[in-house]
Motif scaffolding. Structure first.
Motif, PDB file in Angstrom:
ATOM      1  N   ARG A  19     -34.095 -23.528  37.263  1.00 16.82           N
ATOM      2  CA  ARG A  19     -34.729 -22.223  37.428  1.00 16.82           C
ATOM      3  C   ARG A  19     -33.799 -21.152  36.871  1.00 16.82           C
ATOM      4  O   ARG A  19     -32.616 -21.141  37.168  1.00 16.82           O
ATOM      5  CB  ARG A  19     -34.995 -21.950  38.899  1.00 16.82           C
ATOM      6  N   HIS A  20     -34.358 -20.250  36.082  1.00 20.81           N
ATOM      7  CA  HIS A  20     -33.572 -19.125  35.572  1.00 20.81           C
ATOM      8  C   HIS A  20     -33.325 -18.142  36.697  1.00 20.81           C
ATOM      9  O   HIS A  20     -34.166 -17.927  37.564  1.00 20.81           O
ATOM     10  CB  HIS A  20     -34.323 -18.409  34.441  1.00 20.81           C
ATOM     11  N   SER A  21     -32.173 -17.522  36.688  1.00 25.35           N
ATOM     12  CA  SER A  21     -31.884 -16.505  37.687  1.00 25.35           C
ATOM     13  C   SER A  21     -32.648 -15.230  37.331  1.00 25.35           C
ATOM     14  O   SER A  21     -33.028 -15.025  36.183  1.00 25.35           O
ATOM     15  CB  SER A  21     -30.383 -16.239  37.755  1.00 25.35           C
ATOM     16  N   PRO A  22     -32.858 -14.349  38.291  1.00 22.90           N
ATOM     17  CA  PRO A  22     -33.601 -13.107  38.020  1.00 22.90           C
ATOM     18  C   PRO A  22     -32.911 -12.207  36.999  1.00 22.90           C
ATOM     19  O   PRO A  22     -33.551 -11.363  36.399  1.00 22.90           O
ATOM     20  CB  PRO A  22     -33.659 -12.417  39.383  1.00 22.90           C
ATOM     21  N   GLN A  23     -31.616 -12.386  36.767  1.00 27.79           N
ATOM     22  CA  GLN A  23     -30.891 -11.533  35.831  1.00 27.79           C
ATOM     23  C   GLN A  23     -31.133 -11.928  34.367  1.00 27.79           C
ATOM     24  O   GLN A  23     -30.781 -11.176  33.468  1.00 27.79           O
ATOM     25  CB  GLN A  23     -29.387 -11.580  36.111  1.00 27.79           C
ATOM     26  N   THR A  24     -31.680 -13.097  34.110  1.00 32.17           N
ATOM     27  CA  THR A  24     -31.883 -13.520  32.723  1.00 32.17           C
ATOM     28  C   THR A  24     -33.107 -12.837  32.129  1.00 32.17           C
ATOM     29  O   THR A  24     -33.989 -12.364  32.836  1.00 32.17           O
ATOM     30  CB  THR A  24     -32.049 -15.043  32.625  1.00 32.17           C
ATOM     31  N   PRO A  27     -37.226 -15.449  32.418  1.00 32.96           N
ATOM     32  CA  PRO A  27     -37.360 -16.212  33.657  1.00 32.96           C
ATOM     33  C   PRO A  27     -38.347 -17.363  33.477  1.00 32.96           C
ATOM     34  O   PRO A  27     -39.281 -17.289  32.691  1.00 32.96           O
ATOM     35  CB  PRO A  27     -37.881 -15.181  34.655  1.00 32.96           C
TER      36      PRO A  27
END
Length: 66
Positions: A19-24, A27
């Motif tokens: 899962r991509h983090s919200p900062q990327t 997403p």
């Protein structure tokens, strides 16, 4: 992977989910069980140059077999 007789040493059951983090910036979720699978159609047969390259690669491997 082809199980030849049994799946003693040539298989695995691990299927991670990334899962991509919200900062990327992009997403999303990548699920190995869903997204990582073999081709859905049979590949085209090898041409003469591709067969030749495969023979050369195999010949190099067999030079070092004890």
């Amino acid at each position: 992977i082809d199980c030849v007789g049994s799946d003693n040493s040539d298989s695995f059951q691990w299927a991670p989910t990334l899962r991509h983090s919200p900062q990327t910036r992009s997403p999303g979720v990548w699920d190995a069980a869903r997204d990582f699978r073999g081709p859905t159609t049979d590949p085209a047969p090898l041409g003469p140059w591709e067969k030749y390259a495969q023979v050369l690669l195999s010949a190099n491997e067999f030079v070092f077999v004890d």
